[in-house]
Design a protein around this motif. Structure first.
Motif, PDB file in Angstrom:
ATOM      1  N   LYS A 169      20.594   2.651  -0.149  1.00  0.00           N
ATOM      2  CA  LYS A 169      19.841   3.675  -0.879  1.00  0.00           C
ATOM      3  C   LYS A 169      19.418   3.157  -2.261  1.00  0.00           C
ATOM      4  N   LYS A 170      20.332   2.494  -2.937  1.00  0.00           N
ATOM      5  CA  LYS A 170      20.035   1.957  -4.269  1.00  0.00           C
ATOM      6  C   LYS A 170      18.890   0.949  -4.216  1.00  0.00           C
ATOM      7  N   ASN A 171      18.947   0.044  -3.252  1.00  0.00           N
ATOM      8  CA  ASN A 171      17.894  -0.968  -3.142  1.00  0.00           C
ATOM      9  C   ASN A 171      16.564  -0.354  -2.735  1.00  0.00           C
ATOM     10  N   LEU A 172      16.614   0.701  -1.930  1.00  0.00           N
ATOM     11  CA  LEU A 172      15.383   1.392  -1.548  1.00  0.00           C
ATOM     12  C   LEU A 172      14.744   2.048  -2.770  1.00  0.00           C
ATOM     13  N   ARG A 173      15.568   2.679  -3.595  1.00  0.00           N
ATOM     14  CA  ARG A 173      15.052   3.310  -4.816  1.00  0.00           C
ATOM     15  C   ARG A 173      14.410   2.272  -5.734  1.00  0.00           C
ATOM     16  N   GLY A 174      14.933   1.053  -5.724  1.00  0.00           N
ATOM     17  CA  GLY A 174      14.419   0.020  -6.605  1.00  0.00           C
ATOM     18  C   GLY A 174      13.111  -0.596  -6.147  1.00  0.00           C
ATOM     19  N   MET A 175      12.665  -0.274  -4.950  1.00  0.00           N
ATOM     20  CA  MET A 175      11.409  -0.824  -4.432  1.00  0.00           C
ATOM     21  C   MET A 175      10.230  -0.050  -5.008  1.00  0.00           C
ATOM     22  N   ALA A 176       9.229  -0.786  -5.463  1.00  0.00           N
ATOM     23  CA  ALA A 176       8.042  -0.139  -6.020  1.00  0.00           C
ATOM     24  C   ALA A 176       7.320   0.694  -4.971  1.00  0.00           C
ATOM     25  N   PHE A 177       7.414   0.263  -3.726  1.00  0.00           N
ATOM     26  CA  PHE A 177       6.702   0.974  -2.661  1.00  0.00           C
ATOM     27  C   PHE A 177       7.418   0.778  -1.333  1.00  0.00           C
ATOM     28  N   PHE A 178       7.434   1.814  -0.521  1.00  0.00           N
ATOM     29  CA  PHE A 178       7.771   1.711   0.895  1.00  0.00           C
ATOM     30  C   PHE A 178       7.032   2.830   1.613  1.00  0.00           C
ATOM     31  N   GLY A 179       6.781   2.647   2.885  1.00  0.00           N
ATOM     32  CA  GLY A 179       6.059   3.659   3.649  1.00  0.00           C
ATOM     33  C   GLY A 179       6.857   4.098   4.860  1.00  0.00           C
ATOM     34  N   LEU A 180       6.397   5.168   5.495  1.00  0.00           N
ATOM     35  CA  LEU A 180       7.008   5.679   6.710  1.00  0.00           C
ATOM     36  C   LEU A 180       5.952   5.723   7.805  1.00  0.00           C
ATOM     37  N   THR A 181       6.312   5.226   8.973  1.00  0.00           N
ATOM     38  CA  THR A 181       5.360   5.083  10.070  1.00  0.00           C
ATOM     39  C   THR A 181       4.706   6.409  10.444  1.00  0.00           C
ATOM     40  N   GLU A 182       5.488   7.498  10.427  1.00  0.00           N
ATOM     41  CA  GLU A 182       4.932   8.781  10.866  1.00  0.00           C
ATOM     42  C   GLU A 182       4.102   9.478   9.793  1.00  0.00           C
ATOM     43  N   PHE A 183       3.959   8.863   8.619  1.00  0.00           N
ATOM     44  CA  PHE A 183       3.122   9.419   7.545  1.00  0.00           C
ATOM     45  C   PHE A 183       2.146   8.335   7.073  1.00  0.00           C
ATOM     46  N   GLN A 184       1.237   7.953   7.959  1.00  0.00           N
ATOM     47  CA  GLN A 184       0.334   6.838   7.663  1.00  0.00           C
ATOM     48  C   GLN A 184      -0.611   7.130   6.495  1.00  0.00           C
ATOM     49  N   ARG A 185      -1.198   8.306   6.462  1.00  0.00           N
ATOM     50  CA  ARG A 185      -2.153   8.633   5.400  1.00  0.00           C
ATOM     51  C   ARG A 185      -1.455   8.713   4.042  1.00  0.00           C
ATOM     52  N   LYS A 186      -0.286   9.321   4.017  1.00  0.00           N
ATOM     53  CA  LYS A 186       0.468   9.394   2.764  1.00  0.00           C
ATOM     54  C   LYS A 186       0.938   8.005   2.336  1.00  0.00           C
ATOM     55  N   THR A 187       1.307   7.180   3.309  1.00  0.00           N
ATOM     56  CA  THR A 187       1.707   5.808   3.010  1.00  0.00           C
ATOM     57  C   THR A 187       0.553   5.049   2.368  1.00  0.00           C
ATOM     58  N   GLN A 188      -0.644   5.207   2.933  1.00  0.00           N
ATOM     59  CA  GLN A 188      -1.819   4.543   2.362  1.00  0.00           C
ATOM     60  C   GLN A 188      -2.086   5.046   0.945  1.00  0.00           C
ATOM     61  N   TYR A 189      -2.014   6.343   0.759  1.00  0.00           N
ATOM     62  CA  TYR A 189      -2.252   6.928  -0.561  1.00  0.00           C
ATOM     63  C   TYR A 189      -1.277   6.379  -1.590  1.00  0.00           C
TER      64      TYR A 189
END
Length: 202
Positions: free
Chosen positions: A73-93
């Motif tokens: 969780k800590k390392n995920l929070r530290g990432m500038a960006f990550f996306g979720l496959t089921e939210f493609q449009r939001k991921t692109q945004y």
């Protein structure tokens, strides 16, 4: 690799005979306690050195699981960006707003997968969920964090749009408030004194 070395055969015994999983049943796949497919996402994101890498006797199992999950969780929070496959449009945004880049095409949302066409009984599904409990907790956390980041970027965008509209309105009012030059009389040729006055004014 962990702490500069690969796990020993004692730390990570093979789950199958041969070079790969060929011919292995789903039940056999689930029954192997050393299967690296279980909670793979947590393991890939976490700092394994915190729990002694693949040495399962380093700390108790429950403590090990909690440390791995919190590290992921800590390392995920530290990432500038990550996306979720089921939210493609939001991921692109989120990607475009985070890195100030624009894709030439919108992302497409495909909800059907090859795994979706496989029939699995309820008991097997529950067993898979048990084996991947840490990954499921991480996913719930990631989805919540993703939505928070999306909402935050949307709020910033709306604020920027409001500020831009306000600036445009103020600029328009300022232009309207400027004094206008008297219109010239039709057919009248400007005199030399008049032209000199205009030039000096500029």
């Amino acid at each position: 690799m962990c702490d500069g070395r690969t796990p020993t055969p004692e730390e990570l015994p093979p789950c199958y005979e041969g070079t790969d999983w060929s011919g292995c049943t789903l039940q056999e796949f689930m029954d192997c306690p050393y299967n690296l497919a279980n909670n793979r996402q947590v393991r890939m994101l976490a700092d394994l050195s915190l729990v002694g890498c693949y040495n399962l006797s380093f700390i108790p199992e429950a403590k090990r699981a909690q440390l791995l999950l919190e590290s992921a969780k800590k390392n995920l929070r530290g990432m500038a960006f990550f996306g979720l496959t089921e939210f493609q449009r939001k991921t692109q945004y989120l990607f475009e707003r985070t890195f100030n880049l624009k894709f030439i095409r919108p992302f497409m949302q495909y909800n059907s997968t090859r795994a979706g066409g496989v029939e699995v009984d309820e008991d097997t599904i529950r067993r898979i969920e048990e084996l991947n409990d840490l990954d499921m907790q991480l996913y719930d956390y990631a989805k919540d964090l993703f939505q928070q980041r999306y909402q935050y970027k949307r709020q910033l965008e709306r604020r920027e749009q409001r500020l831009k509209s306000r600036e445009e309105r103020l600029l328009h009012r300022a232009k309207e408030a400027l004094p206008r030059e008297d219109a010239e009389e039709p057919g009248r040729v400007p005199t030399e004194d008049y032209m000199s006055h205009i030039i000096e004014k500029w």
